[in-house]
Structure formats: structure tokens, C-alpha cells
Design a protein around this motif. Structure first.
Motif, PDB file in Angstrom:
ATOM      1  N   SER A  41       0.610  -0.938  -0.048  1.00 45.10           N
ATOM      2  CA  SER A  41       0.178  -0.022   0.032  1.00 45.10           C
ATOM      3  C   SER A  41       0.861   1.144   0.050  1.00 45.10           C
ATOM      4  O   SER A  41       2.016   1.445   0.713  1.00 45.10           O
ATOM      5  CB  SER A  41      -0.941  -0.145   1.285  1.00 45.10           C
ATOM      6  N   LEU A  42       0.558   2.203  -0.899  1.00 45.97           N
ATOM      7  CA  LEU A  42       1.263   3.450  -0.740  1.00 45.97           C
ATOM      8  C   LEU A  42       1.668   4.303   0.538  1.00 45.97           C
ATOM      9  O   LEU A  42       2.719   4.687   0.685  1.00 45.97           O
ATOM     10  CB  LEU A  42       0.347   4.390  -1.679  1.00 45.97           C
ATOM     11  N   GLN A  44       2.440   2.503   3.364  1.00 49.24           N
ATOM     12  CA  GLN A  44       3.627   1.783   3.774  1.00 49.24           C
ATOM     13  C   GLN A  44       3.585   1.779   5.201  1.00 49.24           C
ATOM     14  O   GLN A  44       4.451   1.766   5.795  1.00 49.24           O
ATOM     15  CB  GLN A  44       5.031   2.219   3.105  1.00 49.24           C
ATOM     16  N   THR A  52      -1.525  -0.424   6.894  1.00 50.87           N
ATOM     17  CA  THR A  52      -1.134  -0.434   5.424  1.00 50.87           C
ATOM     18  C   THR A  52       0.252  -0.762   5.147  1.00 50.87           C
ATOM     19  O   THR A  52       0.901  -0.808   4.116  1.00 50.87           O
ATOM     20  CB  THR A  52      -1.125   1.034   4.977  1.00 50.87           C
ATOM     21  N   PHE A 125      -0.568  -4.178  -5.208  1.00 49.24           N
ATOM     22  CA  PHE A 125      -0.185  -2.809  -4.631  1.00 49.24           C
ATOM     23  C   PHE A 125      -1.164  -1.844  -5.028  1.00 49.24           C
ATOM     24  O   PHE A 125      -1.660  -1.549  -6.201  1.00 49.24           O
ATOM     25  CB  PHE A 125       1.388  -2.483  -5.120  1.00 49.24           C
ATOM     26  N   GLU A 126      -1.570  -0.799  -3.953  1.00 49.46           N
ATOM     27  CA  GLU A 126      -2.479   0.239  -4.177  1.00 49.46           C
ATOM     28  C   GLU A 126      -2.025   1.151  -4.149  1.00 49.46           C
ATOM     29  O   GLU A 126      -1.117   1.811  -3.307  1.00 49.46           O
ATOM     30  CB  GLU A 126      -3.779  -0.052  -2.999  1.00 49.46           C
ATOM     31  N   HIS A 127      -2.580   2.518  -4.946  1.00 56.24           N
ATOM     32  CA  HIS A 127      -2.220   3.652  -4.973  1.00 56.24           C
ATOM     33  C   HIS A 127      -3.191   4.461  -4.855  1.00 56.24           C
ATOM     34  O   HIS A 127      -4.436   4.190  -5.386  1.00 56.24           O
ATOM     35  CB  HIS A 127      -1.605   3.932  -6.462  1.00 56.24           C
ATOM     36  N   TYR A 128      -3.250   5.647  -4.146  1.00 56.12           N
ATOM     37  CA  TYR A 128      -4.397   6.124  -3.724  1.00 56.12           C
ATOM     38  C   TYR A 128      -3.806   7.962  -3.039  1.00 56.12           C
ATOM     39  O   TYR A 128      -2.560   7.863  -2.934  1.00 56.12           O
ATOM     40  CB  TYR A 128      -5.129   5.695  -2.592  1.00 56.12           C
ATOM     41  N   THR A 130      -2.564   9.467  -0.394  1.00 59.23           N
ATOM     42  CA  THR A 130      -2.216   9.168   0.813  1.00 59.23           C
ATOM     43  C   THR A 130      -2.451  10.490   1.704  1.00 59.23           C
ATOM     44  O   THR A 130      -2.736  10.270   2.905  1.00 59.23           O
ATOM     45  CB  THR A 130      -0.942   8.869   1.028  1.00 59.23           C
TER      46      THR A 130
END
Length: 139
Positions: A41-42, A44, A52, A125-128, A130
Motif C-alpha cells: 500500500s502506498l 506503507q 497499510t 499494490f494500491e495507489h491512492y 495518501t
């Protein structure tokens, strides 16, 4: 060998149920994961989002979902489209969650990258956004 059409179809069903149940379909997600899945997860694991942190293996991924759903309530999860090629599927969408402690909402674009082997997810792996998520989690 991994079939991108099959992998995409698997995820279409998983994401549809994830949205319909507002996060109540964790078991279905776990069912498509290989035992050795790597989950990232972004954010981390940065405070106040410890769930995350990178997870390796299904039991750690289940802890990710426990942390997510203990702290956040899903408002919606929309899939805009998927891109599938070789062993990877990318989901492009948007989502909105409300932090249970602060009552603040986080609405963000979302990109998830999946990797499959033999019909099972082996990487995620997720990007959003943060910054929005961190802001909504802080009192």
C-alpha cells in the motif's frame, strides 16, 4: 502461465462484490490470493495507518483488512476500467471511505496493480491519495 482475460474476469467479480457489500466480501478476496501473496500500500504503514504496512502471506493480508475495516467505513468503491496484460491486471477507479474515529471522509482516485500466477493473486499494490487519507485519520 497466466491468462489476462481470466484474471480480469476474476477481479471484475471481486470488485463488484466489494462495492455491493461495502467491504463485506473480504473472504472472497482472500479466496483468490495465493498463500504467498505480497500485499502493499502506498502509505506503507505510516502512523496513523499501521494496517497499510507490507503484508506477506494470507494471514497478514487478512490483518490488513481487519485494520482497514476496524478504522474505516466504505461509502463506495467504483471501478472505471481494467487493463489486463500477461500476468498483470490494473484496476483504475475511485473510492470514498469515512474514518470511524474522526468522522472525516477521504475520497480519492484509486489504482490497484495485481499480479497472477495460475489463477491466483501473488502480488497486489494500491495507489491512492495518501495525504487525504492521513488527513481524514488525524483528529
Amino acid at each position: 502461465m497466466s491468462d489476462p482475460t481470466v484474471n480480469k474476469a476474476i477481479l471484475e467479480n471481486v470488485y463488484r462484490h466489494w462495492n455491493e457489500t461495502l467491504g463485506g466480501s473480504v473472504d472472497e478476496i482472500m479466496d483468490i490470493c495465493a498463500d504467498e501473496i505480497r500485499w502493499g500500500s502506498l502509505a506503507q504503514g505510516v502512523s496513523p495507518l499501521p494496517f497499510t504496512a507490507e503484508a506477506v502471506g494470507k494471514s497478514e493480508v487478512r490483518k490488513y483488512f481487519h485494520g482497514l475495516l476496524a478504522a474505516w467505513s466504505m461509502v463506495y468503491y467504483k471501478v472505471h476500467y481494467f487493463v489486463a496484460e500477461t500476468d498483470r491486471v490494473v484496476m483504475v477507479g475511485s473510492t470514498k471511505w469515512t474514518n470511524k474515529e474522526t468522522g472525516k471522509a477521504c475520497e480519492t482516485a484509486k489504482i490497484d496493480i495485481w499480479r497472477f500466477r495460475d489463477g491466483r493473486a501473488i502480488e497486489f499494490f494500491e495507489h491512492y491519495d495518501t495525504a487525504q487519507m492521513l488527513d481524514a485519520a488525524k483528529p
